[in-house]
Design an enzyme around this catalytic site. Structure first.
Site, PDB file in Angstrom:
ATOM      1  N   CYS A   1      50.114 -42.038  54.542  1.00  0.00           N
ATOM      2  CA  CYS A   1      51.369 -42.601  54.019  1.00  0.00           C
ATOM      3  C   CYS A   1      52.144 -41.559  53.210  1.00  0.00           C
ATOM      4  O   CYS A   1      51.674 -41.104  52.175  1.00  0.00           O
ATOM      5  CB  CYS A   1      51.023 -43.820  53.162  1.00  0.00           C
ATOM      6  SG  CYS A   1      52.343 -44.407  52.103  1.00  0.00           S
TER       7      CYS A   1
ATOM      8  N   CYS B   1      53.079 -42.552  49.603  1.00  0.00           N
ATOM      9  CA  CYS B   1      51.858 -42.621  48.785  1.00  0.00           C
ATOM     10  C   CYS B   1      51.539 -41.263  48.158  1.00  0.00           C
ATOM     11  O   CYS B   1      50.968 -41.193  47.074  1.00  0.00           O
ATOM     12  CB  CYS B   1      50.669 -43.089  49.620  1.00  0.00           C
ATOM     13  SG  CYS B   1      50.841 -44.757  50.278  1.00  0.00           S
TER      14      CYS B   1
END
Length: 98
Positions: free
Chosen positions: A23, A26
């Site tokens: 991600c 993230c």
């Protein structure tokens, strides 16, 4: 999973960062969380949970998008944010419940 439950049930606020290695957004969270921890120190616990490795926890808390941050105190959800959160926003949330 038992250690997870032990941490979120403490009187000290515990911020859980639900993330995945793949991600992109993230990857923006670690320096933000480091800043929060550096400023707030022992007044907050920070825990990172990989949703790919911990699907049970992700399902239990309805994680549909990542990153998702959930702030727990005494086992209760006190604050929740999906997407990248700024350090100031996180620190304010922790200070309100500490």
């Amino acid at each position: 999973m038992s250690q997870f439950h032990e941490l979120i049930n403490r009187n000290t606020p515990t911020l859980v960062d639900f993330y995945a290695d793949w991600c992109g957004p993230c990857k923006m969270m670690p320096p933000i969380l480091k800043e929060v921890k550096n400023e707030l120190g022992e007044s907050v616990n920070i825990l990172k949970v990989d949703v790919d490795k911990n699907q049970k926890a992700a399902n239990k808390y309805g994680i549909r998008s990542i990153p998702t941050l959930i702030l727990f105190k005494n086992g209760k959800i006190m604050w929740r944010k999906t997407g990248v959160a700024q350090a100031r926003e996180i620190k304010n949330a922790v200070k309100q419940i500490a």
